[in-house]
Every structure is written in structure tokens, then in C-alpha cells.
Enzyme design. Structure first.
Site, PDB file in Angstrom:
ATOM      1  CG  HIS A 177       0.197  -0.089 -18.385  1.00  0.00           C
ATOM      2  ND1 HIS A 177       1.036  -0.805 -18.495  1.00  0.00           N
ATOM      3  CD2 HIS A 177      -0.512   0.831 -18.755  1.00  0.00           C
ATOM      4  CE1 HIS A 177       1.091  -1.176 -19.854  1.00  0.00           C
ATOM      5  NE2 HIS A 177       0.715   0.374 -20.294  1.00  0.00           N
ATOM      6  CB  SER A 190     -10.347 -10.555  11.513  1.00  0.00           C
ATOM      7  OG  SER A 190      -9.075 -10.657  11.770  1.00  0.00           O
ATOM      8  CE  LYS A 239      -8.532  -7.269   7.573  1.00  0.00           C
ATOM      9  NZ  LYS A 239      -6.995  -7.296   6.618  1.00  0.00           N
ATOM     10  CD  GLU A 292      -9.910 -11.145   0.126  1.00  0.00           C
ATOM     11  OE1 GLU A 292      -9.210 -11.401   0.390  1.00  0.00           O
ATOM     12  OE2 GLU A 292     -10.803 -11.525   1.294  1.00  0.00           O
TER      13      GLU A 292
END
Ligand code: ARG
Length: 461
Positions: free
Chosen positions: A157, A278, A284, A291
Site C-alpha cells: 500500500h 524544465s 528541475k 514517465e
């Protein structure tokens, strides 16, 4: 209509919109090498059974090789009027060799031809994908040396649950990709029977030798039923669903590492070569590759749906719908290939942030379950042990201490069976040593598995 291989009975030219609508050359051109391989085997068989002469076979095979080289060199012009790769190659052969080329399609139809080409493509792709899965497994196993001492929290979880050796994580992924590999091996075996000679759907009255064509193409068997052959796309459904499972596995791995790459987790560093920036936030570093591996799984799952939906309710035998099968197959193949390549590169080059991991390892009571099992070993019923440890954890939370920091008095107040030796199993490094069952994440069992995996990888190369 003389242009069309099937133009004999037609008196009107095909509407240009129909030509654009029905063509498949825009996506099946990549089958060219397999189409040539299949045609050469077919021509050889035709000459052996006397349907063409040895000279004709020679002319056909040499010319097909020349055409193949021109295609590979990008010197071949495609025209949508010629529909698909099969017609392009056959037409070019005929242009160059006249009546000899006009004999190649003897005892064959595009229905068994396209199925053969796709099976040859698939065999080749499966071999490549198996190599890539093995590279990825190897990348995980190679990590085992450097990460041998590292302990990680494992989660259920997404909540801290129990400690495991870092290598247990690596080998968990190896196991999943091993099942994926075996599924492909299995799929290859079922794919490896030869459709050629089924002709349109009923076979042929000509004295062809299907066993021989199969042998020449390295197929293990001849597919049995011509009606089945023209409509069979099981091998593609199986292939793409195997790929969908790989993509889903990759998406879970990527998701895990995306989390590990956050400031909040900070478990892992990924080299700049595999991260991106970014355009507005200068600080960043984003895990875009991970992804996209996660995101591209959608295409592969969709490809699986695409194929199933495409073939659902189709009557026997060939229907033109089947031309559309190549779109999802190629896309799924290319997507998974690219994802596997990058996954291996990232697994190889990432580093665990061991200091950071260690600095928080004692958070989250990762040793609580081991304490419960200690009580069981002292004769306490499991459910009672569970409750006791639950109340001790709650006490620790109130006092803001770890289980290992509770005094013996406090332990004994909770349960009289607890003795001084409890401190030998408390703390994550002690708790993890207690895991001894087969397949567990404790150091002994994990070392055994690492040895098994190393041997497996060595034996492959
Ligand atoms: N381009 C077609 C396909 O990919 C080849 C088979 C055509 N067969 C036919 N009967 N029209 O399926």
C-alpha cells in the site's frame, strides 16, 4: 487495369480514393526482407517439384536479392496503386524478368504469403525482444555486486512494511521479466509453423511440397488446415498480449523509480544523460524517460485491444480487415523494444543513495513483524503476538522512540515472554537477518538467489 495483379476481370480503373484507402504499403514496407525470404524459399520449392525450371528459380532468386538490396538502400520507389509490399516486389520482379517473374505466385496467394511474412517478422522480433529482456535482467543482476549490503524498506500500500535486501528488489524484477521471456519463447514455438501453401483458403491442385518450404524457412512444422491458416492471427494476439504484460511490468518498475527519484523518497540518482529539464523551472531534473516508459504502456495495451477487436466475429477465412493487424503489431513491437533498451540503460547507470536510505531505515517500524514472530517462537499465539506488538508500536509512537529503544521492563509489562534476547532481533539490520524462509528477502536467501541468477546469466552468454 493491366497494372493490377488482379485486374483481369475489371473494366474500370480503381477510384483513387479506394487506392488510398486500401493500400498497406505505407505500413507493411518493412516486411520486405521477410517477403523476399519467403518468395525465395517458395521459388526453390517450385523448382524442386518441377513447376518452374532451375534456371527460372535462379533468375527469380538473384533478382529478388537485387530488389532486396535496393529496398534496403532506400532506392526503391513505392506507389500506392500497387497496394502492398507483396505486389511491389512481385511487380518489380516481373518488370525485370518477364514471364519468369510471372510464375512466382504459382501455388500461393497473398493470404498465405502475408501470414508467412508476418510470422518470419515475428520470429525475428521475438529473438530480439528476448535478447533485450535478457539485457535488462543482466543489468539488474550486475547491480547485485555493488548493492550487496544495502537494505531497503519494502512497501505494501506504499506504506513501509518490512525490510528486504536491495538485491531482493532487483531479483523481483528479474523474475517478472523471466516469466515475460518464457512467454515469448512459448509464443515463438506456437508461431513457428508454416502457412505457405494454404494458398487462398483451400490449398491447391498443384503438386507443391509444403514440408520443403517449411524446412527452407526454418519452420518447425507445416500449419495443418488451409482454412484456418488464412484466418489465423492467434500468434499475433499472443505476441501483443505478451508485449502488453511486459509493458505493464515496465510501467510498474518505472513508477517505482519515479517515486524513488522524488525529493521525498530520494532513494535513487539517475545520471543527467537519462533525465531532462524544465523549460521554466531552472532547478528541475525530471524523470521523463521513466514517465514515458510508464505512459507508453498505454499504447501497447491499446494495441492488444486493437487486435482482439479487429479479429472478433470475423468469419473464416481471409477478410481484408486482417490487413490492419500489422499496425498494432508493429507499434507494440517498436514501443516495447525502445522501452526495454532504455530501461536497461537506466538500471545499469542509476545509483542508490545509500546514506539517505540508511538515515531513515529505522523509521516506520520495519522490525515489528519480526518482533511478532519472536513472540510466536516463545509460544505466544500469533493473534496475541500481533496485538501485543501493535500496542508496543503505539507506545513507541507516543514516546517517539523505536522498538529497540524500549526498556525490558516495558516489554515485559506488555508480555512476560519477552526476554533480554529480544534486542538481538530488533533494529532493521537485526530484523532482516531473521528472514530465512525460501524466497525471503533476508541476506542468506537473497545471496542464494543472486548466485542462481549470476549462473543463469553466465550460462546464457
Ligand atoms: N495487404 C494484404 C494484407 O496485409 C495482403 C493480403 C491481401 N489479400 C487479399 N485477398 N486481398 O492483409
Amino acid at each position: 487495369m493491366a497494372e493490377k495483379a488482379w485486374g483481369g476481370r475489371f473494366s474500370q480503373a480503381t477510384d483513387q480514393r479506394v487506392e488510398r484507402f486500401t493500400e498497406s504499403i505505407s505500413f507493411d514496407a518493412r516486411l520486405a526482407p521477410f517477403d523476399i525470404q519467403g518468395s525465395k524459399a517458395h521459388a526453390t520449392m517450385l523448382s524442386e517439384v518441377g513447376l518452374i525450371t532451375a534456371d527460372e528459380r535462379e533468375t527469380i532468386c538473384t533478382t529478388l536479392d537485387e530488389i532486396g538490396q535496393e529496398i534496403a538502400a532506400g532506392q526503391f520507389e513505392y506507389r500506392i496503386e500497387l497496394e502492398d509490399i507483396h505486389m511491389h516486389i512481385e511487380r518489380e520482379l516481373t518488370n525485370r524478368t518477364g514471364d519468369t517473374g510471372r510464375k512466382l505466385h504459382t501455388g500461393r496467394s497473398r493470404n498465405d504469403q502475408v501470414s508467412t511474412d508476418v510470422k518470419l517478422f515475428l520470429r525475428h522480433s521475438i529473438d530480439q525482444l528476448i535478447d533485450l529482456l535478457e539485457d535488462l535482467q543482466e543489468a539488474f543482476v550486475d547491480r547485485c555486486e555493488r548493492d550487496a549490503e544495502v537494505v531497503l524498506p519494502a512497501f505494501t500500500h506504499l506504506q513501509r512494511a518490512q525490510p528486504v535486501m536491495a538485491n531482493h528488489y532487483w531479483l523481483a524484477w528479474c523474475e517478472k521479466f523471466e516469466r515475460d521471456r518464457q512467454r515469448l519463447v512459448d509464443c515463438r514455438r506456437r508461431t513457428n509453423s508454416c502457412p505457405l501453401g494454404a494458398a487462398a483458403l483451400a490449398g491447391t491442385s498443384l503438386p507443391i511440397n509444403r514440408q520443403r518450404t517449411a524446412e527452407l524457412l526454418g519452420f518447425e512444422a507445416v500449419s495443418a488446415n488451409s482454412l484456418d491458416i488464412s484466418s489465423d492471427r492467434d500468434f499475433l494476439m499472443e505476441f501483443v498480449s505478451d508485449l502488453a504484460i511486459i509493458a505493464v511490468h515496465l510501467s510498474s518498475w518505472a513508477e517505482e523509480w519515479i517515486l524513488w527519484f522524488t525529493t521525498e523518497f530520494n532513494f535513487i540518482s539517475i545520471p543527467d544523460a537519462f533525465t531532462t529539464g524544465s523549460s521554466i523551472m531552472p532547478q528541475k531534473r525530471n524523470p521523463d524517460v521513466l514517465e514515458l516508459i510508464r505512459g507508453k504502456s498505454a499504447r501497447v495495451i491499446a494495441a492488444n485491444q486493437h487486435l482482439l477487436t479487429l479479429t472478433k466475429s470475423l468469419p473464416l477465412a481471409y477478410n481484408r480487415d486482417l490487413q490492419e493487424d500489422k499496425i498494432p503489431v508493429f507499434d507494440a513491437n517498436d514501443t516495447v523494444t525502445a522501452c526495454l533498451e532504455l530501461a536497461a540503460a537506466i538500471v545499469e547507470s542509476a545509483e542508490l543513495n545509500v546514506d539517505r536510505i540508511n538515515s531513515r531505515l529505522e523509521e516506520g517500524f520495519l522490525d515489528a513483524t519480526t518482533l511478532m514472530e519472536y513472540l510466536i517462537k516463545k509460544g505466544v499465539p500469533m493473534r496475541t503476538g500481533h496485538e501485543t506488538v501493535g500496542s508496543l508500536v503505539s507506545l513507541c509512537e507516543k514516546e517517539n522512540v523505536r522498538l529497540a529503544e524500549l526498556s525490558l521492563e516495558k516489554f515485559q509489562a506488555a508480555c512476560s515472554s519477552i526476554e533480554e534476547d529480544v534486542y538481538e532481533i530488533l533494529g532493521v539490520r537485526n530484523a532482516i537477518k531473521a528472514f530465512v524462509s525460501e524466497g525471503s528477502g533476508g541476506p542468506g536467501r537473497v545471496a542464494e538467489q543472486v548466485a542462481i541468477w549470476k549462473k543463469r546469466i553466465d550460462e546464457r552468454s
